[in-house]
Structures are given as structure tokens and as C-alpha cells.
Scaffold this motif. Structure first.
Motif, PDB file in Angstrom:
ATOM      1  N   LYS A   1       0.832  -1.209   0.000  1.00 24.05           N
ATOM      2  CA  LYS A   1       0.000   0.000   0.000  1.00 24.05           C
ATOM      3  C   LYS A   1       0.864   1.255   0.000  1.00 24.05           C
ATOM      4  O   LYS A   1       0.577   2.237  -0.685  1.00 24.05           O
ATOM      5  CB  LYS A   1      -0.902   0.007   1.240  1.00 24.05           C
ATOM      6  N   LEU A   2       1.914   1.218   0.817  1.00 23.33           N
ATOM      7  CA  LEU A   2       2.822   2.366   0.874  1.00 23.33           C
ATOM      8  C   LEU A   2       3.479   2.606  -0.478  1.00 23.33           C
ATOM      9  O   LEU A   2       3.580   3.741  -0.953  1.00 23.33           O
ATOM     10  CB  LEU A   2       3.877   2.140   1.961  1.00 23.33           C
ATOM     11  N   ASN A   3       3.888   1.536  -1.125  1.00 20.70           N
ATOM     12  CA  ASN A   3       4.504   1.672  -2.447  1.00 20.70           C
ATOM     13  C   ASN A   3       3.518   2.267  -3.452  1.00 20.70           C
ATOM     14  O   ASN A   3       3.879   3.105  -4.288  1.00 20.70           O
ATOM     15  CB  ASN A   3       4.997   0.307  -2.947  1.00 20.70           C
TER      16      ASN A   3
ATOM     17  N   THR B   1       1.805   7.040  -6.708  1.00 20.36           N
ATOM     18  CA  THR B   1       0.804   8.023  -7.135  1.00 20.36           C
ATOM     19  C   THR B   1       1.163   9.441  -6.693  1.00 20.36           C
ATOM     20  O   THR B   1       0.999  10.403  -7.443  1.00 20.36           O
ATOM     21  CB  THR B   1      -0.577   7.656  -6.553  1.00 20.36           C
ATOM     22  N   TYR B   2       1.641   9.582  -5.477  1.00 21.16           N
ATOM     23  CA  TYR B   2       1.712  10.929  -4.890  1.00 21.16           C
ATOM     24  C   TYR B   2       3.106  11.497  -4.653  1.00 21.16           C
ATOM     25  O   TYR B   2       3.232  12.701  -4.413  1.00 21.16           O
ATOM     26  CB  TYR B   2       0.958  10.928  -3.548  1.00 21.16           C
ATOM     27  N   GLU B   3       4.147  10.687  -4.723  1.00 21.77           N
ATOM     28  CA  GLU B   3       5.474  11.182  -4.335  1.00 21.77           C
ATOM     29  C   GLU B   3       5.895  12.386  -5.157  1.00 21.77           C
ATOM     30  O   GLU B   3       6.481  13.328  -4.644  1.00 21.77           O
ATOM     31  CB  GLU B   3       6.513  10.063  -4.455  1.00 21.77           C
ATOM     32  N   ASN B   4       5.580  12.370  -6.451  1.00 21.96           N
ATOM     33  CA  ASN B   4       6.004  13.480  -7.312  1.00 21.96           C
ATOM     34  C   ASN B   4       4.824  14.263  -7.895  1.00 21.96           C
ATOM     35  O   ASN B   4       4.977  14.981  -8.877  1.00 21.96           O
ATOM     36  CB  ASN B   4       6.869  12.929  -8.447  1.00 21.96           C
ATOM     37  N   SER B   5       3.647  14.108  -7.271  1.00 24.33           N
ATOM     38  CA  SER B   5       2.493  14.835  -7.813  1.00 24.33           C
ATOM     39  C   SER B   5       2.458  16.251  -7.251  1.00 24.33           C
ATOM     40  O   SER B   5       3.035  16.542  -6.212  1.00 24.33           O
ATOM     41  CB  SER B   5       1.186  14.105  -7.481  1.00 24.33           C
ATOM     42  N   SER B   6       1.775  17.130  -7.976  1.00 27.77           N
ATOM     43  CA  SER B   6       1.691  18.533  -7.587  1.00 27.77           C
ATOM     44  C   SER B   6       0.394  18.782  -6.804  1.00 27.77           C
ATOM     45  O   SER B   6      -0.567  18.018  -6.921  1.00 27.77           O
ATOM     46  CB  SER B   6       1.727  19.395  -8.857  1.00 27.77           C
TER      47      SER B   6
END
Ligand code: MN
Ligand code: MN
Length: 343
Positions: free
Chosen positions: A5-7, A12-17
Motif C-alpha cells: 500500500k505504501l509503495n 501516485t503521490y510522491e512526485n504529484s503537484s
């Protein structure tokens, strides 16, 4: 949380704005982001009511926000002439109303059309004529007026313009205030801020039997005989507290019925702990949350105009009074977005 789940979250969100948002919030993003990844500065630029664009007139608008910086009708402390500027300085109110699930500035064509141009800073009577003429043009353009006062005397000429221009006759009134504002003349004037709803009733532009006054209290009870004589519904603060907000919503909806409704909010209806910046504070009032809940309970009504009055910012260095007033203005705009839109 397990590693898978963490992965997935990281993917999805680590590099999203922050503006990488879809669905109903796309309109909110449009309002608060200047360009992809760049949010506009809430404290910069020319301030307007509810951060709406500036317009020269009400032509082409659904809702015209305006200021009526006039306090010649006060019976005690002056200063509400500074109300519109104080409200314009408030930022970060809206654009999304999460309770009503609406972005009113996206649903409605709305703009700040500036302040009523007054011929004289000395004459209450002339100023009221100026307000009526200005709002008459707003209504004539097919827009709903949403006004920052000013003392409460401004509601009378606004209602003359709103109530007399409508095919369906006098409008209902939701009035939040510590005072009924249905007093007669004294000291040689009948146009003071304690009188607008008596005058509007006598002019036939509001229907007293479709009028409800909420939050009433204080030392002026002797002055409100007209409300009862005319058939207005008066909800004192202790009755509000005993009944609870849901019951008051039911009662208000019953009185206001199906027709057009004008919403007038005097910030002294709210407790001076929240809104001390006003001319005639009365201890023991509504909370902002109660007023918001009451307004949310009016969703679906045909709100044809509104005002937020009696902000006298110099008595409140915190600026909370103006902040509360701007929030209430936003709630009324949200109701306008949910109801029928003027054609
Ligand atoms: Mn008032
Ligand atoms: Mn009042």
C-alpha cells in the motif's frame, strides 16, 4: 500499513503537484492556482469582495457584489462606513463551500462592482436615494445584489430596489440581528438603522408574514412592537437556544415558504465575543457556527439578494469581525448559487 500500500501511495503521490486534483475540485484549483504549480498570493493585488473580479457595472452578471460605505443612520457608535474596505481586505474565504458542496464563484457570474457613489457624505436621506438608484440598476441588469454595509439603514433602499422590481411582488426576509430594526422615528428621523424593516414593510416591498428575525435580544425590546403588529416571526436568542438550530431551520423554512427571499445579516446578531467590531453590540448572541448552520439550512431557496452590515472595524483590531462577515457573505453567495439563477 503494509509495504504494498505504501509503495502504491508513493507511486501516485510522491512526485504529484498540489494542483493535480480532479473531479469537483478542478474548479477550486482553477480559482486558487495562477498557473500549474503556482498558487496566487492571497495578500497581494487589488482587494475585492470575496476575491471576485472587478466589473464596471452589473451588466452580464448573476450576482453583483457591492459596498455601501455609509453610516449616517447609526444611533450610537459610528464606523460602519469602513465596513466594505474591511471586508475586501479579508482573504481565504471560499471558493469551495464544503457543506453545500458548491463553488459559487464558478457557478455564478459574479463580480465586485465597487461602492455606491454618494452625492454627499452629510445627508442620510440623499445617501439612501443613491443606494436605491445604484441597486435599481443592478436589479434592472438582471443581477442579484450582495452588499457589504454600511449601517443597517442601507437595507431599506436596497429592498425598495429589489422588492419593487420583482414580478412576484414583495419578498420574504431572513433577518439575523440582535435587533428587529422595526422602530419608529425619533430625533427627527425615521430612516435610522433601527427602522429599515418597518419602512420596507410599509412600502410593500417585504412581506412581514414571510419575515423571520433571528437572534433578538438586548435593551431595545420596547421598540419592536411593529414586528408583532405586522405579523413578523421574532425568534429571541433564548428561544433559539432552547429550540436548537435544526428546529429553527424548520421554523424559518415554514415562514419563508417557496417565494423569493432576501437575506440580511447584521453582525451584531452574532455574539460580540466573535464580532466586537460593531456599533451596537449586545451580549449573549449567536455563534458564527449557528448562523452558518442556519444559512446552510436554507439551501434551495430562491435568494434574490443579501447584505452583511454593521461591521465597524475600528473596534476590532483582530479583524475577526470582518472575517466573520466575509464568511457570511460567502454563505449567502453559496445559497444564490444553489437556488434559481436570474436570467
Ligand atoms: Mn440591524
Ligand atoms: Mn443590530
Amino acid at each position: 500499513m503494509d509495504q504494498d500500500k505504501l509503495n502504491a501511495l508513493r507511486a501516485t503521490y510522491e512526485n504529484s503537484s498540489g494542483d493535480d486534483v480532479s473531479g469537483k475540485f478542478a474548479k477550486v484549483i482553477e480559482a486558487v492556482y495562477d498557473a500549474p504549480g503556482e498558487r496566487s498570493l492571497p495578500y497581494a493585488g487589488i482587494p475585492t469582495l470575496l476575491d471576485t473580479p472587478i466589473a464596471e457595472s452589473a451588466a452580464g452578471l448573476d450576482v453583483a457584489l457591492l459596498g455601501a460605505p455609509m453610516d449616517l443612520g447609526v444611533t450610537n457608535r459610528p464606523g460602519a462606513r469602513f465596513g466594505p474596505r474591511a471586508l475586501r481586505a479579508i482573504e481565504r474565504v471560499g471558493p469551495y463551500n464544503h457543506v453545500l458542496d458548491v463553488v459559487p464563484t464558478s457557478e455564478l457570474r459574479c463580480a465586485d462592482i465597487g461602492d455606491v457613489p454618494f452625492r454627499s457624505r452629510y445627508s442620510l436621506e440623499e445617501s439612501l436615494e443613491d443606494i436605491e438608484a445604484f441597486v435599481h440598476d443592478v436589479v434592472g441588469a438582471g443581477a442579484k445584489p450582495l452588499t457589504a454595509g454600511g449601517d443597517h439603514s442601507i437595507s431599506y433602499p436596497i429592498l425598495k430596489a429589489v422588492g419593487s422590481d420583482r414580478a412576484n411582488g414583495p419578498v420574504g426576509l431572513l433577518h439575523i440581528d440582535a435587533h428587529c430594526d422595526t422602530q419608529g422615528a425619533f430625533d427627527g428621523s425615521k430612516f435610522h438603522h433601527g427602522a429599515p424593516f418597518r419602512l420596507a414593510t410599509l412600502d410593500g416591498v417585504i412581506d412581514p408574514e414571510r419575515t423571520v428575525q433571528v437572534g433578538i435580544r438586548g435593551s431595545a425590546e420596547f421598540a419592536w412592537e411593529f414586528s408583532y403588529a405586522a405579523g413578523m416571526t421574532v425568534i429571541h436568542i433564548e428561544d433559539f437556544a432552547a429550540a436548537g438550530v435544526d428546529a429553527v431551520i424548520e421554523q424559518c423554512r415554514g415562514v419563508l415558504g417557496e417565494g423569493p427571499v432576501y437575506v440580511s445579516i447584521d453582525v451584531d446578531g452574532i455574539d460580540p465575543a466573535f464580532t466586537p467590531g460593531t456599533g451596537t453590540p449586545e451580549v449573549g448572541g449567536l455563534t458564527p457556527r449557528e448562523v452558518q448552520a442556519l444559512l446552510h439550512g436554507m439551501a434551495g431557496m430562491e435568494v434574490v439578494g443579501g447584505d452583511v452590515v454593521e461591521v465597524a472595524p475600528q473596534y476590532d483590531p483582530s479583524t475577526n469581525t470582518a472575517h466573520v462577515a466575509a464568511q457570511m457573505m460567502f454563505e449567502v453567495l453559496s445559497l444564490m448559487a444553489l437556488g434559481p439563477v436570474a436570467q
